[in-house]
Design an enzyme around this catalytic site. Structure first.
Site, mmCIF file in Angstrom:
data_model
loop_
_atom_site.group_PDB
_atom_site.id
_atom_site.type_symbol
_atom_site.label_atom_id
_atom_site.label_comp_id
_atom_site.label_asym_id
_atom_site.label_seq_id
_atom_site.Cartn_x
_atom_site.Cartn_y
_atom_site.Cartn_z
ATOM 1 N N HIS A 254 -2.881 2.980 -21.120
ATOM 2 C CA HIS A 254 -3.909 3.261 -20.710
ATOM 3 C C HIS A 254 -4.405 2.033 -19.735
ATOM 4 O O HIS A 254 -4.047 1.351 -20.188
ATOM 5 C CB HIS A 254 -4.773 2.994 -21.809
ATOM 6 C CG HIS A 254 -4.771 4.505 -22.526
ATOM 7 N ND1 HIS A 254 -5.520 4.390 -23.768
ATOM 8 C CD2 HIS A 254 -4.491 5.841 -22.613
ATOM 9 C CE1 HIS A 254 -4.989 5.538 -24.724
ATOM 10 N NE2 HIS A 254 -4.783 6.227 -24.012
ATOM 11 N N HIS A 291 -3.043 7.564 -17.190
ATOM 12 C CA HIS A 291 -4.659 7.673 -16.276
ATOM 13 C C HIS A 291 -4.155 6.953 -14.880
ATOM 14 O O HIS A 291 -4.327 7.380 -13.878
ATOM 15 C CB HIS A 291 -6.011 6.831 -17.482
ATOM 16 C CG HIS A 291 -5.933 8.135 -18.066
ATOM 17 N ND1 HIS A 291 -6.391 9.824 -17.927
ATOM 18 C CD2 HIS A 291 -6.238 7.377 -18.618
ATOM 19 C CE1 HIS A 291 -6.348 10.045 -19.605
ATOM 20 N NE2 HIS A 291 -5.546 8.568 -20.599
ATOM 21 N N ASP A 342 -3.598 15.024 -23.532
ATOM 22 C CA ASP A 342 -4.529 13.464 -23.818
ATOM 23 C C ASP A 342 -5.555 14.042 -25.353
ATOM 24 O O ASP A 342 -4.594 13.774 -26.445
ATOM 25 C CB ASP A 342 -5.343 13.370 -22.962
ATOM 26 C CG ASP A 342 -5.704 12.136 -23.115
ATOM 27 O OD1 ASP A 342 -5.720 11.136 -23.990
ATOM 28 O OD2 ASP A 342 -6.317 11.295 -21.976
#
Length: 477
Positions: A254, A291, A342
């Site tokens: 992430h 992301h 997700d």
């Protein structure tokens, strides 16, 4: 123990592989008519040719497209869907959502996780996801004590994937700290915490119990730069390269999901998260930056040059209020990317692609933002790029309908009212941008084995009952 789908791989009737005649199929180079797909006993496509005759081959009952890799999933969060949609404070954000997620995670038992994952993976297959990258960070018993088998929960996830018949890349997650600068963790994070060595030992245990094969791979995932120190990151990545299959194993992280994360990173070290990551590791095609929402121009350029994949999760990013990535800039830079479900509040690859484009339309205030002169059909461009990027992130050959790739494909329902009568160039546009009542997906094959027939999975009823029982136990006061 081999799953039913692994046993099927070895069935005498499957030793010769298979074939399917497709009157219409979407290949990496575009739509083609009268395509013959041939695959071997291992489920690998050995021949893909257009302009063929059907002969004695079985015939697809609708347009055929490649299965979509789902490059980012937290399976257990599926059972949380709808539980955090009540205002706790006027400043609700990702960070307040995370506190609720942590509390929910404390109640999960191994049997709950397995039931949730099995049902989820069947949902994914029915929606057209033929493989999944599971970002797995729930490792220990409530309170943080290790299970007798440290890989207990990872093995439960793999068992669920095997029974569902979905391809899987399991990414055991390293979680060390509570924030940038090696801040202490909270009691609620105790189920996640480990060291680089314990994480690598867990991967070794998984390899021993369920070795890599055509359906499964193992990578690793340093959770984030706020949860893993620079030294821990280096120890994990270096150690991975020494393990079986580790030289080309995927590494997911992430990064730059929220503006607060960017600001905290700047305050700690004077660098932005993606900038810091690039200074710490030589990124390449094995890396997936999940992301990467908040990047500056230099970061966009550096990520594109590295060959890393950006993992976009539009529904979750919208749900959490993360912000909108500049996907127009991302695609213009030829950065590879894919999509993930997700938090699994939605299991719908079509809505992920639609929201990706619509977010750009709202941001740039124009239409067809993610098209290009060379690829003017938005849905087709997005679909093919997401398949290719997702395959790279998974570390598995699932990049589309081409020789050498897995025989992972979807047969669309050509009689669906919103797809019927469309020209080939209009099919994906209708699939993505026209909301359907249900899924316009008829059949799904993984490695040439049919796992969904007429919209149904053989285990869906029993999986639904087990899932419902697990949710009831988790929500019981």
């Amino acid at each position: 123990m081999a799953s039913p789908h692994e046993q099927d791989l070895q069935h005498p009737d499957n030793l010769a592989g298979g074939m399917l005649f497709c009157p219409l199929a979407l290949l990496p180079e575009g739509w083609r008519r009268n395509v013959m797909l041939r695959w071997d006993a291992a489920g690998t496509l050995i021949d893909v040719r257009a302009d063929q005759t059907a002969g004695q081959a079985p015939q697809a009952r609708g347009p055929v497209i490649a299965g979509m890799p789902n490059l980012h999933s937290h399976a257990f969060q599926r059972a949380m869907a709808g539980l955090t949609e009540v205002m706790g404070s006027p400043s609700d954000s990702f960070w307040s959502w995370r506190k609720l997620m942590y509390r929910f995670a404390q109640r999960l038992q191994p049997e709950h996780l397995e039931a949730i994952a099995r049902h989820l993976y069947i949902e994914m297959l029915k929606a057209g996801y033929t493989s999944v990258c599971e970002f797995h960070y729930l490792h220990h018993a409530p309170g943080g004590a290790p299970y007798a088998d440290p890989a207990e929960l990872g093995l439960r996830v793999m068992q669920a994937a095997g029974e569902a018949g979905i391809g899987v890349t399991l990414l055991p997650v390293l979680y060390q700290y509570g924030g940038f600068g090696s801040q202490p963790t909270s009691a609620e994070q105790a189920r996640f915490i480990g060291s680089a060595q314990s994480l690598l030992a867990m991967r070794e245990r998984l390899l021993q119990a369920l070795p890599e094969n055509a359906l499964r791979r193992y990578g690793v995932a340093p959770h984030s730069l706020r949860a893993v120190s620079p030294a821990g990151l280096e120890e994990l990545v270096s150690g991975l390269r020494q393990q079986s299959g580790g030289q080309d194993a995927p590494v997911h992280i992430h990064v730059a999901e929220q503006e607060r994360e960017v600001n905290d990173c700047l305050a700690w070290c004077g660098q932005r998260p993606v900038q810091l990551l690039l200074s710490l590791q030589a990124l390449d095609a094995r890396w997936c930056l999940v992301h990467a929402t908040h990047m500056d121009q230099a970061e966009y350029q550096a990520v594109a040059a590295s060959g890393a994949v950006v993992g976009l999760c539009p529904t979750t990013e919208a749900n959490l209020g993360d912000g909108i990535i500049d996907a127009a800039r991302l695609l213009a830079s030829n950065t590879r990317w894919g999509i993930g479900s997700d938090s699994n509040i939605a299991i719908n690859l079509r809505s992920e692609l639609r929201l990706l484009e619509y977010g750009q339309r709202l941001h740039h205030r124009r239409r067809n933002v993610l098209a290009s002169e060379a690829e003017p059909v938005v849905a087709e461009r997005l679909y093919l790029q997401a398949v290719a990027g997702g395959a790279s992130a998974s570390g598995r050959p699932v990049a589309g309908l081409a020789a050498g790739q897995r025989a992972d494909f979807i047969v669309l329902d050509g009689e669906d009212i919103n797809l019927a009568e469309r020209s080939p160039e209009q099919i994906l546009s209708a699939l993505v941008f026209c909301e359907h009542d249900g899924q316009p997906i008829r059949d799904v094959h993984v490695g040439g084995r049919q796992v969904v027939r007429d919209g149904h999975h053989a285990l869906e009823d029993s999986a639904r009952r087990a899932y419902r029982s697990a949710v009831a136990a988790l929500l019981k006061d």
